[in-house]
Motif scaffolding. Structure first.
Motif, mmCIF file in Angstrom:
data_model
loop_
_atom_site.group_PDB
_atom_site.id
_atom_site.type_symbol
_atom_site.label_atom_id
_atom_site.label_comp_id
_atom_site.label_asym_id
_atom_site.label_seq_id
_atom_site.Cartn_x
_atom_site.Cartn_y
_atom_site.Cartn_z
ATOM 1 N N PRO A 75 0.823 -1.225 0.000
ATOM 2 C CA PRO A 75 0.000 0.000 0.000
ATOM 3 C C PRO A 75 0.850 1.264 0.000
ATOM 4 C CG PRO A 75 -0.826 -1.599 1.585
ATOM 5 C CD PRO A 75 0.511 -2.105 1.137
ATOM 6 N N ILE A 76 0.381 2.255 -0.742
ATOM 7 C CA ILE A 76 1.093 3.526 -0.867
ATOM 8 C C ILE A 76 0.184 4.654 -0.368
ATOM 9 C CG2 ILE A 76 2.091 5.180 -2.494
ATOM 10 C CD1 ILE A 76 2.838 2.800 -4.265
ATOM 11 N N ASN A 77 0.666 5.399 0.608
ATOM 12 C CA ASN A 77 -0.065 6.550 1.159
ATOM 13 C C ASN A 77 -1.473 6.178 1.618
ATOM 14 O OD1 ASN A 77 1.929 8.524 1.032
ATOM 15 N ND2 ASN A 77 1.409 9.113 -1.056
ATOM 16 N N VAL A 78 -1.594 5.035 2.274
ATOM 17 C CA VAL A 78 -2.860 4.606 2.852
ATOM 18 C C VAL A 78 -2.964 5.087 4.306
ATOM 19 C CG1 VAL A 78 -4.137 2.581 3.647
ATOM 20 C CG2 VAL A 78 -3.246 2.655 1.313
ATOM 21 N N VAL A 79 -1.872 4.961 5.036
ATOM 22 C CA VAL A 79 -1.850 5.382 6.436
ATOM 23 C C VAL A 79 -1.626 6.888 6.561
ATOM 24 C CG1 VAL A 79 -0.693 5.083 8.657
ATOM 25 C CG2 VAL A 79 -0.970 3.126 7.127
ATOM 26 N N GLU A 80 -0.816 7.435 5.679
ATOM 27 C CA GLU A 80 -0.382 8.828 5.801
ATOM 28 C C GLU A 80 -1.512 9.846 5.904
ATOM 29 O OE1 GLU A 80 3.085 6.522 4.276
ATOM 30 O OE2 GLU A 80 0.905 6.527 4.035
ATOM 31 N N PRO A 81 -2.605 9.733 5.121
ATOM 32 C CA PRO A 81 -3.691 10.717 5.292
ATOM 33 C C PRO A 81 -4.299 10.681 6.685
ATOM 34 C CG PRO A 81 -3.935 9.525 3.212
ATOM 35 C CD PRO A 81 -2.853 8.835 3.982
ATOM 36 N N MET A 82 -4.451 9.470 7.244
ATOM 37 C CA MET A 82 -5.033 9.343 8.583
ATOM 38 C C MET A 82 -4.121 9.968 9.640
ATOM 39 S SD MET A 82 -7.628 7.706 7.481
ATOM 40 C CE MET A 82 -8.091 6.619 6.131
ATOM 41 N N LEU A 83 -2.819 9.692 9.526
ATOM 42 C CA LEU A 83 -1.886 10.221 10.519
ATOM 43 C C LEU A 83 -1.750 11.736 10.387
ATOM 44 C CD1 LEU A 83 0.945 7.528 10.545
ATOM 45 C CD2 LEU A 83 -1.119 7.684 11.953
#
Length: 340
Positions: free
Chosen positions: A316-324
């Protein structure tokens, strides 16, 4: 008549609430199902946990389907509600004398999502999503979606450039909820400065699709994380906005560019951030363990012509980053103002 969702005091007040929405097929459920894999592949101490049995069941079933079955989540056939919590590492800082202080509670970011078949704010091309059902259930679903957006201060909007090329309805799915949300916030006296109090992460989905990747390459937006052993291409958040603008130009309706104007109307500029995301990532050969421009597609046709399957491992790419990013920004606001 609908009932506003209220926080459950018995569970304690969550640090942050994040709501998600987007057009049908934009990848909401797949992105959330890929969160577990993305967090597990990282080493920063974050984890995702279901906040109720149904959400935990979803997380288990969809993660297994993605990892073992190599299949995407099926389209929603009924109104579905999911609640997860992203739990971060416990921080422990020394006190004034250098002694160990009591560990702080771990950071918690709540993710609430309501998904419905066909969307709730569709166009004439998709009347099932744009008209109320005879029993009024369409209206009640819209109210529930708006309740969720109103109670959150972090928003994730998913923009599917592949769908936009075919149907051109992303603006409809963005503008109508924002207009209704602004109406509610104005009535609640939370629109004093002419902007919504929310932060929004706009995710350009399906970055792994060759058409999206090639657009980013032609615009010179691709980069590689030096710490990534697979050397997977990415687009930084600073450049993802330009990719979004470029992809809006291929809208079937020609209305996608209006989304930029809508974002500027409703949100403070420093509360908007763009991300180029892929829930499945690119195919990586297990032997070479490197991205290959000649062989990178991780989505392939299934047994039926209309089915799609995942070819290899998930990256996965940039899946967690928006949430964090949303969690960090909301934490900063709460610390500065004493409220979320």
């Amino acid at each position: 008549m609908t009932t506003r969702m209220q926080p459950d005091p018995s569970r304690g007040r969550p640090d942050h609430n994040i709501a998600m929405w987007g057009a049908p097929g934009s990848g909401k459920t797949t992105l959330l199902a890929a969160l577990f894999t993305a967090l597990t592949r990282s080493d920063d101490g974050w984890k995702i946990i279901g906040s109720d049995p149904a959400s935990s069941d979803y997380l288990i079933e969809r993660t297994n389907a993605l990892l073992r079955g190599k299949v995407f989540p099926e389209a929603s056939m009924a109104l579905e509600r999911y609640r997860w919590a992203l739990i971060g590492p416990t921080l422990q800082k020394p006190d004034f004398w250098g002694r160990k202080a009591k560990p702080r509670p771990p950071t918690r970011i709540d993710i609430n999502m309501i998904d419905a078949p066909g969307g709730l704010f569709g166009t004439a091309q998709h009347p099932a999503g744009g008209l109320s059902a005879p029993d009024g259930s369409g209206d009640s679903r819209r109210q529930e979606l708006l309740d969720n957006l109103e109670l959150s201060r972090g928003l994730v909007f998913l923009f599917d450039p592949i769908r936009e090329f075919t149907f051109g309805d992303a603006f409809d799915h963005m503008h109508a909820p924002l207009t209704r949300l602004a109406e509610r916030m104005l009535a609640a006296d939370e629109f004093a400065d002419g902007k919504l109090p929310h932060h929004i992460a706009v995710c350009v989905t399906k970055f792994d699709d060759p058409r999206v990747l090639e657009t980013a390459e032609k615009r010179g937006l691709l980069t590689v994380d030096v710490d990534d052993p697979y050397r997977l291409p990415r687009v930084t958040s600073e450049d993802a906005g330009e990719l979004f603008r470029e992809l809006c130009q291929v809208s079937a309706s020609g209305n996608a560019d209006l989304m930029l104007g809508a974002l500027g109307q409703f949100f403070h500029p420093d509360r908007i951030r763009f991300f180029a995301t892929s829930s499945i990532g690119f195919y990586v050969d297990r032997r070479t363990k490197r991205f290959d421009w000649d062989d990178f597609q991780n989505m392939v046709p299934g047994e039926a012509d209309e089915d799609l399957r995942i070819r290899g491992q998930l990256h996965p790419i940039n899946v967690v980053e928006p949430m964090l990013w949303l969690g960090q920004r909301l934490a900063a606001v709460r610390s500065a103002t004493g409220r979320s």
